[in-house]
Write an enzyme that holds these catalytic residues in place. Structure first.
Site: not given
Lengths: 212, 727, 326
Positions: B620, B694
């Site tokens: 997305n 991360e």
């Protein structure tokens, strides 16, 4: 203008002896309750704190999201805790409880404030708007729509405060440029870091000329 | 065929709930009869509790009980004596104090105000012992455990023989996750052996497992609800002692109890990024070919648990370098246990390595981007495996073009704008692209709607939205008719949300359960529908939520209706295979920063950020960008503002609030460009998505400190880069 | 928080009476600092006297003297046309403080009554002479990066946190006070105190005294003013150091100068000697540097705050340059 309540006659006003005061208050409250109230209340008074509570609470009236409330609260209850814990309006969030994050932002008489740093009893006669009162039925407020469109959040926890603050920011005339928005929205921390998107959402509403 | 949904910029499926205040986080629940809890925490940092006098608190109005080690119900799991003394803090088990702020009692009352006030009335006396919270004074306590083996490739300390070398020490302070939502829990023992929880967690199943062991209850007796989590960044990856304390109080009082801890307690009760002292030695030929890297790190842990993370690992595999050795140690301090904080150890390590690369480039009179390109690792140098995908060179190129890298001066302190010094800096980040095991169920209803369930968590990245997109592409059903439900322990097994692996792990299960659902639908059709009789289920085409056989198209909903089935339920478990042994799988990021430094006051303003992610398929593009800019903001905090300060005389934090611990505010953040490589990883999982939570943060702090050096010629090796360090 | 009683007197006199009668009572206006301190257990008044409904919320200009009622909100003062026109420095400093939400709550009087942000004052488990006289100063020998470089004592090295007060001391404001013994006027520079041996006393208000307003005299500082606030993040943070600079320049000569600093002392720190060095001089960097050197002559630093001296000097020069628009 509201009526000024009388001073609590049961307060002995001794310095640094909160406990003595507490005990005294509980006793005197219980005695006064026995003297003044019908047996029903006396029965409830099998826990003396129930009666103490009655005497430690104060009446306060305010309008929240267009609805009138007549409430009875301890003076130490903050507006934030009143909304969340007693009225179950949990959209307003507690992020720090010390006016350092903006998650608890609501409007009082149209102005944005931190609801964690004001007492519920201080709101006598005020009009409060929380995130639950922003949309018109199923129709979202333009700022709510823009936050969805521009993804002005991730976890969503600071979002009610951000949106209440954003609506006020536009109304105040502090949304004239991205820099001005960034400065005047700096009282609302977003740890997920959605700031860029929040600025985009506010800019769009401002430039769209919506009535906010 | 309808347009593919994965890759689109789709609004969050839970956006409406989040903008209306309708999203319910743990503390927004209020089971009937619920009481409020407040903690009493130790002001001493080491010692024993000698007495607890709760008389006044118990006499205060509305107080139900004061629970401590003196009267807490037993925790059956505590009784299993382990020969290893480092088995965590057994809350309310004994009189031992390990750290300042450790909870010693929990006060429960019928209102929040009464609980908080009564907690201030509990008098606790302590026999204080000597504590140590300063890592610099505890280096002689440094140790290694079995999780922290030394690494050697080639020759140790080869950098020392290099024609050009840099040796430097880098320090990061304790950083605290500080999600906006205060931690806590609502605990409710519905019967003496049936526990229901409203929790702030990155994994409902993980909470269930922890409590199963501690309270020796079957899983079926433990229900964990956690549908909305107000940020966590790692702090909700495990269950904390204060949650056990609440569960114990609820057990004793036999009523639902809610605890919401204070912002101050967020520093002491729910983990933090440990302080780390790192030394890097790095050497190269005069042409910039790396010849050796040595990376040594020492980080703190608590007295009662060893917390380890991957601080030195990036140095082993980021660059093609023949000689690498790493060494990692822990120092126990009288603090609570750290826990992974976004980017975890890799972010700590990347600050050191990527700063050292910049220092080496400066010494070589070389563009740091060029130095990185010269030493690009074409295969994983640690494991000697090909990458499943790696587009790092493209990422460098895209980022450099976007920031205007050619405007950078190789000589520091040469550029100026309006009286401010200007500098450009860059860094790289890398994180293992994981894929675990997860189970999902798919329920197709006769109205054609689909509900997919898995006990995943969402701490903000938009898990449900991504899963709906994956399910839409897998089934051809419109996104509006699909729901993804998470955050309930009764749902099929999913791992914790951490390590950038939710889309990879849970997304694969969602994809696979949808495929199996289609297979089941195909079987139904071949068994019962004449037009499909001659086909095999696996050969049936599926398009837009329909089964296709020649000219015959049959809606899934129609099939269920014809068969008089109210719904069809399929459950599938999905996990990685042998491919993980054949490929090295990593996500990569590149960060570019343009900063201004005010020479008079030392104030740093970040003017422009470009972050590029090589994270495989972007599911997305809207929420992915949000995740990346979030990492950037976290990185700005790490680079410029965040430091938890302890007065070591008391062992106590002195800036444990949002006013003094400076999380970046809106005005700290610049316009940010996020660029995605967006190329499918052909191996890792059906979607080809590698994960980005991360890498959004890893390396970022070094990009800023490198830019500050480029602006000023001052190298700040101790984070954060506050104004006092630059004047 | 402890339980307390709450009253909302209808008149100023009733409010003063309520406080005078009860030694543990306190006025509450915005509450942004008081409730914060109460939540931290630093203060535990048994009675709060809510003065918000008193008629002290006004901004007027008479005979060129600007009067600001004590209950006027920080946001209202910052945005008021009279303030922006006659004392733009005051508007600037207010907008540099806190957040818009807090400025919508905090009052003019309350801002002056703010307690220090020293961590040791706020945390009741650690010694602090300001909170508990005689217990010791934890900041000396502790973490003192934010602490005072001017006017501190061996009892206390805390700093006053206000931005607003830096402008008010620079502009020679007067504090208007009503009390049990009648009304009085306190020059702004004499309102706050240095810690000395009584760091528990922040200011010279007597028991039962109520700030009713401030007056700012006419001044020529309507153009060349600047507030520089150096802080650890770009907004919503207390000052490491801050400088309010106001210049009256004609024909390239400084006719009048005002300089005050925040984040450096137990009270808003006016730099009279430095101001004197500027009078009659041209607005040049060299002259500003001389003023900055004079300004910091009495500085004394502690373990973590030595940076404040060069930062203060540089900030004075920068603020003066910005004010002079050179």
């Amino acid at each position: 203008m509201s009526q000024a309540p009388n001073e609590n006659p049961s307060c002995p006003g001794k310095k640094d002896k909160h406990e003595a005061r507490r005990d005294f208050l509980k006793q005197s409250s219980a005695l006064m309750a026995l003297a003044l109230t019908p047996p029903l209340v006396v029965k409830a008074g099998e826990h003396d704190e129930t009666i103490a509570g009655l005497f430690e609470k104060m009446p306060v009236s305010m309008e929240i999201n267009g609805k009138a409330y007549q409430l009875s609260v301890e003076p130490r209850v903050t507006l934030l805790d009143l909304l969340r814990e007693q009225l179950h309006l949990t959209g307003t969030k507690k992020g720090c409880d010390h006016g350092q994050c903006g998650a608890c932002t609501v409007h009082v008489n149209g102005q944005r404030i931190n609801s964690c740093l004001t007492l519920a009893v201080m709101q006598e006669g005020k009009k409060i708007t929380t995130i639950e009162g922003l949309a018109q039925g199923d129709t979202l407020h333009p700022v709510q729509e823009a936050f969805i469109k521009h993804d002005g959040f991730q976890c969503g926890y600071c979002t009610p405060g951000q949106i209440m603050s954003a609506v006020a920011c536009i109304r105040e005339g502090h949304a004239g440029s991205p820099e001005e928005i960034r400065e005047f929205m700096s009282g609302n921390i977003c740890r997920c870091g959605a700031y860029d998107n929040i600025v985009a959402a506010i800019t769009e509403v401002k430039q769209g000329g919506h009535t906010v | 065929m309808k347009k593919q949904t994965v890759g689109q910029s789709m609004d969050r499926v839970d956006g409406r709930l989040k903008v209306t205040g309708g999203a319910r986080y743990f503390a927004d629940h209020q089971p009937e009869g619920m009481l409020y809890a407040a903690l009493v925490c130790s002001p001493v940092s080491s010692g024993r509790i000698t007495a607890i006098d709760a008389t006044k608190a118990l006499r205060a109005p509305g107080v139900a009980d004061v629970v401590s080690h003196l009267n807490a119900p037993p925790v059956p799991g505590y009784k299993v004596e382990n020969p290893n003394p480092k088995q965590g803090l057994k809350i309310f088990h004994d009189d031992r104090i390990y750290s300042n702020g450790q909870p010693v009692a929990i006060v429960v009352a019928n209102t929040l105000e009464r609980a908080v006030y009564a907690a201030s009335l509990v008098k606790v006396t302590y026999a204080q012992e000597v504590h140590q919270t300063d890592m610099a004074h505890s280096m002689d306590q440094a140790f290694q455990n079995k999780n922290m083996k030394d690494y050697l490739r080639g020759e140790a300390d080869a950098w020392k023989k290099a024609p050009v070398s840099v040796e430097a020490e880098y320090n990061i302070p304790i950083e605290v996750h500080n999600p906006m939502e205060l931690a806590g829990i609502i605990a409710h023992w519905e019967t003496p052996d049936k526990l229901t929880l409203y929790a702030k967690t990155q994994g409902v199943k993980s909470v269930q497992q922890s409590l199963k062991t501690l309270f020796q209850l079957p899983e079926s007796q433990i229900t964990v609800h956690s549908q909305f989590v107000g940020g966590a960044f790692g702090m909700a990856l495990r269950i904390w002692p204060m949650e056990i304390a609440t569960i114990l109080a609820a057990k004793k009082i036999r009523k639902p109890v809610k605890l919401v801890i204070t912002r101050k307690d967020m520093f002491t009760l729910v983990g933090y990024r440990p302080a780390a002292k790192q030394r890097i030695g790095i050497g190269a030929t005069a042409e910039g070919k790396l010849t050796g890297i040595t990376h040594e790190a020492v980080a703190n842990t608590s007295p009662y648990e060893d917390f380890t993370e991957a601080i030195v690992n990036m140095s082993r595999m980021m660059y093609a370098c023949p000689n690498v050795n790493t060494h990692y140690q822990l120092v126990p301090l009288n603090l609570s246990t750290p826990v992974w904080m976004r980017g975890p150890g890799e972010a700590t390590g990347a600050f050191a390595l990527e700063s050292a690369i910049d220092e080496l480039a400066h010494k070589l009179h070389m563009d740091p981007l060029q130095l990185r390109l010269v030493n690009h690792a074409d295969i994983d140098p640690e494991r000697n495996l090909p990458y499943s995908s790696k587009y790092l060179k493209e990422a460098y190129e895209m980022g450099a073009a976007k920031i205007g890298w050619q405007q950078r001066s190789q000589t520091p302190g040469k550029l100026e704008e309006n009286g401010w010094l200007v500098g450009y800096g860059m860094s790289s980040g890398v994180f293992g692209a994981g894929r675990g095991r997860a189970t999902a169920s798919a329920t197709l209803k006769a109205d054609g709607s689909l509900v997919v369930r898995s006990a995943a968590a969402d701490i903000g990245p938009g898990t449900a939205t991504a899963m709906v997109q994956i399910a839409a592409d897998a089934t051809g059903i419109d996104v509006k008719k699909i729901k993804f439900l998470l955050g309930e322990s009764e749902y099929p097994e999913a791992p914790r949300q951490g390590g950038s692996s939710t889309v990879s792990t849970v997304g694969s299960a969602v994809n696979d359960v949808c495929r199996n659902l289609q297979q089941k639908l195909g079987e139904l059709a071949t068994a019962n529908i004449p037009a499909f009789k001659d086909l095999k289920a696996e050969n049936i085409q599926h398009e837009d939520g329909q089964l296709v056989a020649g000219n015959t198209r049959l809606d899934y909903a129609a099939l269920l209706q014809q068969q008089q089935l109210p719904e069809l339920v399929v459950t599938t478990t999905s996990q990685a295979g042998d491919e993980r042994k054949q490929y090295a799988m990593y996500s990569f990021s590149v960060h570019f920063a343009k900063v201004q430094v005010h020479p008079a006051t030392g104030v740093v303003r970040i003017k422009h950020i470009v972050s590029v992610a090589d994270s495989g398929t972007v599911v997305n593009s809207k929420t992915a960008r949000s995740q990346m800019i979030g990492g950037v903001v976290g990185g700005i905090g790490m680079a410029l503002t965040e430091e938890a300060l302890i007065d070591h005389r008391f062992g106590r934090y002195v800036n444990n609030n949002y006013a003094d611990y400076h999380v970046p505010v809106n005005a700290d953040t610049p316009p940010t460009d996020v660029l995605f490589i967006n190329k499918k990883d052909p191996v890792i999982n059906p979607m080809g998505a590698k994960g980005m939570g991360e890498i959004a943060l890893i390396g970022f702090a070094a990009a800023v400190s490198n830019a500050v050096f480029n602006a000023t010629g001052k190298r700040v090796r101790d984070l954060p880069i506050t104004p006092d360090k630059l004047i | 928080m402890n339980q307390f009683s709450y009253v909302r007197p209808a008149s100023q006199q009733a409010a003063i009476d309520a406080i005078t009668r009860d030694s543990s009572a306190r006025f509450i206006a915005g509450g942004t600092n008081l409730l914060d301190l109460m939540k931290n257990g630093v203060l535990a008044p048994e009675k709060l006297v809510d003065i918000n409904r008193l008629p002290l919320k006004n901004i007027t200009l008479n005979n060129n003297i600007l009067h600001i009622g004590a209950l006027t909100l920080n946001s209202e003062v910052a945005a008021h046309p009279l303030v922006k026109t006659h004392h733009p420095l005051l508007s600037q400093v207010l907008l540099a403080g806190a957040s818009q939400q807090l400025r919508n709550m905090a009052t003019t009087g309350g801002n002056m009554m703010q307690r220090t942000r020293c961590s040791y004052f706020y945390d009741i488990t650690m010694p602090c002479n300001k909170r508990t006289p005689g217990s010791g100063c934890s900041a000396i020998g502790g973490i003192n990066r934010m602490h005072a470089i001017f006017g501190a004592s061996d009892q206390c090295i805390a700093v006053h946190p206000s931005d607003m007060c830096i402008a008010l001391v620079a502009l020679d404001a007067t504090v208007l006070v009503a009390g049990p013994k009648g009304n009085r006027r306190i020059p702004f520079g004499e309102f706050h105190r240095l810690p000395g041996n009584t760091p528990d006393k922040d200011n010279n208000l007597g028991k039962g005294e109520l700030i009713t307003g401030i007056e700012i005299p006419h001044s020529p500082f309507t153009q060349n003013v600047y507030y520089l606030k150096v802080r650890d993040r770009a907004s919503y943070a207390f000052a490491l150091v801050s400088v309010a600079a106001a210049l009256d320049i004609s024909n390239n000569t400084i006719r009048g100068a005002r300089l005050a600093m925040g984040g450096v002392a137990h009270k808003p720190w006016r730099l009279h000697e430095a101001e004197k060095t500027l009078i009659g001089k041209s607005p040049t960097a060299d002259n500003f540097r001389i003023a900055a050197t004079v300004a910091t002559q009495s500085a004394r630093t502690y373990q973590h705050n030595a940076f404040k001296v060069p930062m203060a000097q540089n900030s004075i020069v920068t603020a003066l340059q910005k004010a002079a628009a050179v």
